[in-house]
Design a protein around this motif. Sequence first.
Motif, PDB file in Angstrom:
ATOM      1  N   ASN A  56      -0.188   1.270   8.141  1.00 22.11           N
ATOM      2  CA  ASN A  56       0.134   0.688   6.838  1.00 22.11           C
ATOM      3  C   ASN A  56      -0.342   1.536   5.669  1.00 22.11           C
ATOM      4  OD1 ASN A  56       1.303  -1.428   8.127  1.00 22.11           O
ATOM      5  ND2 ASN A  56      -0.252  -2.938   7.615  1.00 22.11           N
ATOM      6  N   ASP A  57      -1.589   2.011   5.737  1.00 21.74           N
ATOM      7  CA  ASP A  57      -2.123   2.743   4.598  1.00 21.74           C
ATOM      8  C   ASP A  57      -1.399   4.070   4.389  1.00 21.74           C
ATOM      9  OD1 ASP A  57      -3.203   4.133   6.777  1.00 21.74           O
ATOM     10  OD2 ASP A  57      -5.081   3.034   6.643  1.00 21.74           O
ATOM     11  N   LEU A  58      -1.064   4.760   5.478  1.00 22.91           N
ATOM     12  CA  LEU A  58      -0.336   6.015   5.355  1.00 22.91           C
ATOM     13  C   LEU A  58       1.060   5.797   4.800  1.00 22.91           C
ATOM     14  CD1 LEU A  58      -1.359   7.844   8.650  1.00 22.91           C
ATOM     15  CD2 LEU A  58      -2.051   8.430   6.344  1.00 22.91           C
ATOM     16  N   VAL A  59       1.757   4.809   5.357  1.00 24.57           N
ATOM     17  CA  VAL A  59       3.107   4.512   4.875  1.00 24.57           C
ATOM     18  C   VAL A  59       3.068   4.159   3.397  1.00 24.57           C
ATOM     19  CG1 VAL A  59       5.049   2.923   5.094  1.00 24.57           C
ATOM     20  CG2 VAL A  59       3.942   3.804   7.136  1.00 24.57           C
ATOM     21  N   PHE A  60       2.061   3.390   2.997  1.00 23.59           N
ATOM     22  CA  PHE A  60       1.945   2.989   1.595  1.00 23.59           C
ATOM     23  C   PHE A  60       1.745   4.194   0.692  1.00 23.59           C
ATOM     24  CE2 PHE A  60       1.755  -0.203  -1.439  1.00 23.59           C
ATOM     25  CZ  PHE A  60       1.747  -1.444  -0.862  1.00 23.59           C
ATOM     26  N   VAL A  90      -1.700  -3.446  -4.919  1.00 22.35           N
ATOM     27  CA  VAL A  90      -1.214  -3.820  -3.591  1.00 22.35           C
ATOM     28  C   VAL A  90      -1.827  -2.911  -2.539  1.00 22.35           C
ATOM     29  CG1 VAL A  90       0.841  -4.245  -2.199  1.00 22.35           C
ATOM     30  CG2 VAL A  90       0.939  -4.561  -4.672  1.00 22.35           C
ATOM     31  N   MET A  91      -1.881  -1.619  -2.845  1.00 21.34           N
ATOM     32  CA  MET A  91      -2.497  -0.674  -1.920  1.00 21.34           C
ATOM     33  C   MET A  91      -3.960  -1.009  -1.686  1.00 21.34           C
ATOM     34  SD  MET A  91      -2.231   1.997  -0.029  1.00 21.34           S
ATOM     35  CE  MET A  91      -3.438   3.001   0.823  1.00 21.34           C
ATOM     36  N   VAL A  94      -4.145  -3.883   0.770  1.00 22.81           N
ATOM     37  CA  VAL A  94      -3.851  -3.432   2.127  1.00 22.81           C
ATOM     38  C   VAL A  94      -5.014  -2.638   2.691  1.00 22.81           C
ATOM     39  CG1 VAL A  94      -2.318  -1.974   3.511  1.00 22.81           C
ATOM     40  CG2 VAL A  94      -1.361  -3.451   1.749  1.00 22.81           C
ATOM     41  N   TRP A  95      -5.626  -1.811   1.853  1.00 22.29           N
ATOM     42  CA  TRP A  95      -6.792  -1.044   2.275  1.00 22.29           C
ATOM     43  C   TRP A  95      -7.934  -1.986   2.670  1.00 22.29           C
ATOM     44  CZ3 TRP A  95     -10.651   1.447  -1.597  1.00 22.29           C
ATOM     45  CH2 TRP A  95     -11.645   2.127  -0.906  1.00 22.29           C
ATOM     46  N   ALA A  96      -8.182  -2.994   1.842  1.00 15.55           N
ATOM     47  CA  ALA A  96      -9.248  -3.950   2.144  1.00 15.55           C
ATOM     48  C   ALA A  96      -8.981  -4.646   3.473  1.00 15.55           C
ATOM     49  CB  ALA A  96      -9.373  -4.966   1.013  1.00 15.55           C
ATOM     50  N   TYR A  97      -7.726  -5.032   3.683  1.00 11.30           N
ATOM     51  CA  TYR A  97      -7.390  -5.678   4.953  1.00 11.30           C
ATOM     52  C   TYR A  97      -7.611  -4.726   6.129  1.00 11.30           C
ATOM     53  CZ  TYR A  97      -4.581  -7.246   8.862  1.00 11.30           C
ATOM     54  OH  TYR A  97      -4.154  -7.581  10.113  1.00 11.30           O
ATOM     55  N   SER A  98      -7.215  -3.454   5.970  1.00  8.70           N
ATOM     56  CA  SER A  98      -7.386  -2.481   7.050  1.00  8.70           C
ATOM     57  C   SER A  98      -8.851  -2.335   7.441  1.00  8.70           C
ATOM     58  CB  SER A  98      -6.821  -1.129   6.621  1.00  8.70           C
ATOM     59  OG  SER A  98      -5.432  -1.200   6.399  1.00  8.70           O
ATOM     60  N   ARG A 178       6.730 -11.855  -6.304  1.00 11.88           N
ATOM     61  CA  ARG A 178       6.686 -13.037  -5.431  1.00 11.88           C
ATOM     62  C   ARG A 178       6.507 -12.618  -3.970  1.00 11.88           C
ATOM     63  NH1 ARG A 178       8.625 -18.328  -6.206  1.00 11.88           N
ATOM     64  NH2 ARG A 178       9.078 -19.461  -4.287  1.00 11.88           N
ATOM     65  N   LEU A 179       7.272 -11.610  -3.529  1.00 13.92           N
ATOM     66  CA  LEU A 179       7.148 -11.161  -2.144  1.00 13.92           C
ATOM     67  C   LEU A 179       5.761 -10.586  -1.891  1.00 13.92           C
ATOM     68  CD1 LEU A 179       8.393 -10.699   0.614  1.00 13.92           C
ATOM     69  CD2 LEU A 179       9.318  -8.523  -0.207  1.00 13.92           C
ATOM     70  N   VAL A 180       5.206  -9.862  -2.843  1.00 11.54           N
ATOM     71  CA  VAL A 180       3.850  -9.325  -2.685  1.00 11.54           C
ATOM     72  C   VAL A 180       2.847 -10.459  -2.509  1.00 11.54           C
ATOM     73  CG1 VAL A 180       1.972  -8.146  -3.902  1.00 11.54           C
ATOM     74  CG2 VAL A 180       4.257  -7.139  -3.857  1.00 11.54           C
TER      75      VAL A 180
END
Length: 325
Positions: A56-60, A90-91, A94-98, A178-180
């Motif tokens: 995810n992080d790379l794709v982002f 948003v990144m 995602v980073w925090a989740y990773s 909204r999707l985010v």
Amino acid sequence: MTSLLHPARPATDTPRATTTQGRPSTWTRYLRMLAWPAYFLALWRYIADNGVPYQNDLVFCWLIGALIAAAVHSGYRFGWLRVLRDWVPVMAAVWAYSLLRGYGAHTPWAVHWAPQLAFDKAVGFGQVWTVRLQQWLYTPGHPHWYDYAATAVYMSHFFAVFVVMAALWKRRHDRFTRLVALYLALTFAAFATYVLYPADPPWLTAQNGHLPQLTRVVSDVLTQSGLPRAGSIFENGSRFDNDVAAMPSLHAAYPMLLALFFWPTAGRRLRVLLALYPLAMAFTLVYGAEHFVIDILMGWAYAAVVVFGLGRLLDRRAERRLERG
């Protein structure tokens, strides 16, 4: 869907840099010409040195780079700032989740496998569907066409949602936000469950002796293909890997999130794709020994709760804003 793939210029973009005669300046023309070649050259060099990015992080990171290249190529002077403004938060999430995801593997709770196994045997008429499908379809060392198709479906998990977000960001910024919101709510709800209910996937349950020998089909196909893969920036080689984050399946939840999100406004053809994608992912996860059936059903249930529950709250908030306006 066509409108998403051929976006119009956002009304809030900064005007293009021009000369006094109203034509783009020389430096602007050079930047516009070099934006995409520079991006693809950098991506090519990265893949050649590190492998295909799929986490995810790379794709982002590469997606943000593509959006910046698009903004520069379009000639909007400060378009790249708008990209960073909308995507860096948003990144960061995602980073925090990773980083946090791995803590689900270090909780004091016992790792669960028996309830998932019992449910799958009940719906499989006495046998787990993963075992049955691999006995029917899988040939060790000799991938079939459907193994490659399953691998492609599985890998789409790492970029499909982000590509859709990028398309919405360019065309429908309100739908993007909204999707985010739905995506982040779903992701962190799953993380909370991983912490409270660590669960083994089928392949790990088999390694522990509770199922017959199983093969991780996707991993096996990728290994035999010899295609190098770049590991996660934040997880690779660290203690944040988590093999017991199986309940619910986010691989199953994200396709269902997209299906429920777009279904009300989708045409007939798009609805067919929206229905097939979650089913194809579900088959891939079960056949590939990545998830039990109950993991997938729970992923779908989480997606439905987020879309309809949080979606209703977002609608009410929007209505209150309109009333105040």
